[in-house]
Design a protein around this motif. Structure first.
Motif, PDB file in Angstrom:
ATOM      1  N   ASN A   1       0.903  -1.317  -0.295  1.00 31.55           N
ATOM      2  CA  ASN A   1       0.481  -0.539   0.074  1.00 31.55           C
ATOM      3  C   ASN A   1       0.779   1.294   0.012  1.00 31.55           C
ATOM      4  O   ASN A   1       1.725   1.286   0.414  1.00 31.55           O
ATOM      5  CB  ASN A   1      -0.765   0.240   1.399  1.00 31.55           C
TER       6      ASN A   1
ATOM      7  N   THR B   1      -0.171   0.380  -4.170  1.00 33.68           N
ATOM      8  CA  THR B   1      -1.584   0.484  -4.566  1.00 33.68           C
ATOM      9  C   THR B   1      -2.098   1.204  -3.816  1.00 33.68           C
ATOM     10  O   THR B   1      -1.888   1.984  -2.768  1.00 33.68           O
ATOM     11  CB  THR B   1      -2.110  -1.144  -4.102  1.00 33.68           C
ATOM     12  N   GLY B   2      -3.633   1.182  -3.413  1.00 38.26           N
ATOM     13  CA  GLY B   2      -4.373   2.787  -2.950  1.00 38.26           C
ATOM     14  C   GLY B   2      -3.460   4.337  -3.128  1.00 38.26           C
ATOM     15  O   GLY B   2      -4.384   5.163  -2.543  1.00 38.26           O
ATOM     16  N   SER B   3      -2.950   3.957  -4.095  1.00 35.71           N
ATOM     17  CA  SER B   3      -2.368   5.674  -3.916  1.00 35.71           C
ATOM     18  C   SER B   3      -3.233   6.413  -4.889  1.00 35.71           C
ATOM     19  O   SER B   3      -3.071   7.648  -4.563  1.00 35.71           O
ATOM     20  CB  SER B   3      -0.881   5.875  -5.434  1.00 35.71           C
ATOM     21  N   ASN B   4      -4.296   6.225  -5.602  1.00 35.37           N
ATOM     22  CA  ASN B   4      -5.350   6.847  -6.348  1.00 35.37           C
ATOM     23  C   ASN B   4      -4.795   8.080  -6.860  1.00 35.37           C
ATOM     24  O   ASN B   4      -5.362   9.269  -7.994  1.00 35.37           O
ATOM     25  CB  ASN B   4      -5.553   7.245  -5.373  1.00 35.37           C
TER      26      ASN B   4
ATOM     27  N   GLY C   1      -6.499   8.115 -10.342  1.00 27.04           N
ATOM     28  CA  GLY C   1      -7.681   8.213  -9.950  1.00 27.04           C
ATOM     29  C   GLY C   1      -8.643   8.303 -10.929  1.00 27.04           C
ATOM     30  O   GLY C   1     -10.025   7.719 -11.777  1.00 27.04           O
TER      31      GLY C   1
ATOM     32  N   SER D   1      -9.436   6.540 -14.243  1.00 21.04           N
ATOM     33  CA  SER D   1     -10.364   5.474 -14.246  1.00 21.04           C
ATOM     34  C   SER D   1     -11.363   5.064 -15.078  1.00 21.04           C
ATOM     35  O   SER D   1     -10.964   3.966 -15.778  1.00 21.04           O
ATOM     36  CB  SER D   1     -10.515   4.882 -12.844  1.00 21.04           C
TER      37      SER D   1
ATOM     38  N   ARG E   1      -3.871  12.618  -8.652  1.00 24.45           N
ATOM     39  CA  ARG E   1      -2.829  12.612  -6.804  1.00 24.45           C
ATOM     40  C   ARG E   1      -1.324  13.913  -7.065  1.00 24.45           C
ATOM     41  O   ARG E   1      -0.746  12.843  -6.331  1.00 24.45           O
ATOM     42  CB  ARG E   1      -2.797  11.760  -6.307  1.00 24.45           C
TER      43      ARG E   1
ATOM     44  N   GLY F   1      -5.639   1.093 -11.048  1.00 24.91           N
ATOM     45  CA  GLY F   1      -4.740   1.218 -10.271  1.00 24.91           C
ATOM     46  C   GLY F   1      -3.704   0.925  -9.013  1.00 24.91           C
ATOM     47  O   GLY F   1      -3.321   1.323  -8.786  1.00 24.91           O
TER      48      GLY F   1
END
Ligand SMILES: CC1(C)c2ccccc2-c2ccc(C[C@@H](CC(=O)O)C(=O)C(=O)O)cc21
Ligand SMILES: [Zn+2]
Length: 340
Positions: free
Chosen positions: A27, A46-49, A52, A55, A158, A260
């Motif tokens: 993560n 993972t989970g950085s967006n 996003g 997407s 981000r 993602g």
């Protein structure tokens, strides 16, 4: 369910003769992440967006929202899209005209031809593509001329998170965001870049095989003056152990990345990237950062620093002798029987 683990049955991955270990998947908030980036080791975040907002960038969306520009597309008869630096040809002509004139043209058959295309035509070609057709790969730097809503999405990346990474790890400036749209089965053969790379996967899955700079000797790159500079001469999918015996010492790192995921490809690390099943096409966006300033040099010097030194020696010798053909001869004379 896509777990990110390299499940061969899920993506029906090709087998190689050399061993492969999985690249860690962490993560983005895990403190180990910055340890790995600091030591220039690959990691899947993972989970950085990070992208996003992108997407929704599937073919339909891009077709409607990428504007009316002429985009760069590569076309290849086979599945390999080997980078070809046209300007090296010009440079070589200037550095060693003689060398080019007597070199049989076959040497420079371009595995992938570059052309331009409107996004609508590209999308149509992807939809209508069938086995046996020549393959296509759209590669386009994102900039303000992209359509308004794509620019809106871009602004919502981000940037706080990625800029903090850039600063924490002393990377240089962001040079490019390359948008890549390729067909399932497209392969970008093994090469390295001289930039740090945060590789964001948006649609579909890519199988990435990486090797550290220390394995330079096993991957036999073209000379720096060659149009395939930074590319390996070996074809991992069709190894020639007679010509390239040290391929037997390869050991790689792999990851299958999906929507993602962000793969950190450290500067000078070799990477071979394939768009895999089940999706028909893939969409990726990379973030290339210039190398940071060279701080205190620590000894013994690192693998990637040796690559930079070898590149400089090759450039200097080609310049000094005005004929690349003579460089190999001189280096052999200098080394054989003298340093062993
Ligand atoms: C093959 C192609 C289209 C190409 C043709 C001619 C000149 C340059 C390039 C180029 C550069 C980058 C990529 C993206 C990626 C590989 C991948 O995702 O396939 C990669 O290597 C990276 O992000 O560093 C792909 C290409
Ligand atoms: Zn690359």
């Amino acid at each position: 369910m896509y777990t990110g683990k390299v499940e061969s049955d899920e993506h029906d991955l090709r087998k190689y003769d050399f061993p492969l270990v999985d690249i860690p998947r962490l993560n983005c908030m895990d403190p180990q992440v910055d340890e790995l980036i600091k030591s220039k080791k690959p990691v899947v975040l993972t989970g950085s967006n990070l992208v996003g907002a992108a997407s929704k960038w599937d073919l339909d969306y891009l077709e409607k929202n990428m504007g009316n520009g002429d985009f760069t597309m590569f076309v290849s008869k086979g599945n390999q899209f080997k980078f070809f630096d046209e300007k090296k040809l010009v440079e070589m002509d200037s550095v060693s005209g003689a060398h080019i004139k007597n070199r049989p043209r076959k040497e420079y058959i371009r595995p992938a031809k570059r052309c331009t295309i409107k996004i609508q035509d590209f999308a149509k070609r992807i939809r209508e593509w069938k086995d046996g057709d020549e393959r296509i790969y759209l590669q386009q730097a994102l900039n303000s001329t992209s359509g308004a809503s794509v620019v809106q999405d871009f602004i919502r990346f981000r940037w706080d998170w990625v800029t903090a990474k850039q600063k924490l790890h002393n990377w240089g400036k962001l040079t490019y965001n390359l948008l890549l749209v390729g067909l399932q089965g497209n392969v970008t053969p093994c090469h390295y870049d001289e930039q740090e790379n945060l590789f964001a996967q948006i649609h579909g899955h890519k199988r990435c095989i990486l090797f550290p700079p220390e394995q330079f000797g096993c991957l036999y790159p073209h000379p720096v003056w060659h149009p395939h500079d930074r590319q390996s001469q070996v074809d991992l999918d069709n190894p020639d152990y007679e010509r390239f015996p040290k391929m037997r010492d390869l050991h790689g790192f792999q990851a299958v990345i999906g929507p993602g995921d962000v793969l950190y490809i450290p500067i000078y690390w070799w990477h071979h990237i394939e768009s895999v099943i089940p999706e028909k096409y893939t969409v990726s966006l990379n973030f290339w950062y210039k190398a940071g300033p060279v701080g205190e040099v620590e000894y013994p010097i690192k693998g990637y620093q040796k690559v930079a030194i070898m590149r400089n020696v090759e450039k200097m010798l080609a310049e000094a002798m005005q004929d690349p053909e003579e460089v190999g001869e001189l280096l052999r004379t200098m080394v054989e029987g003298r340093f062993s």
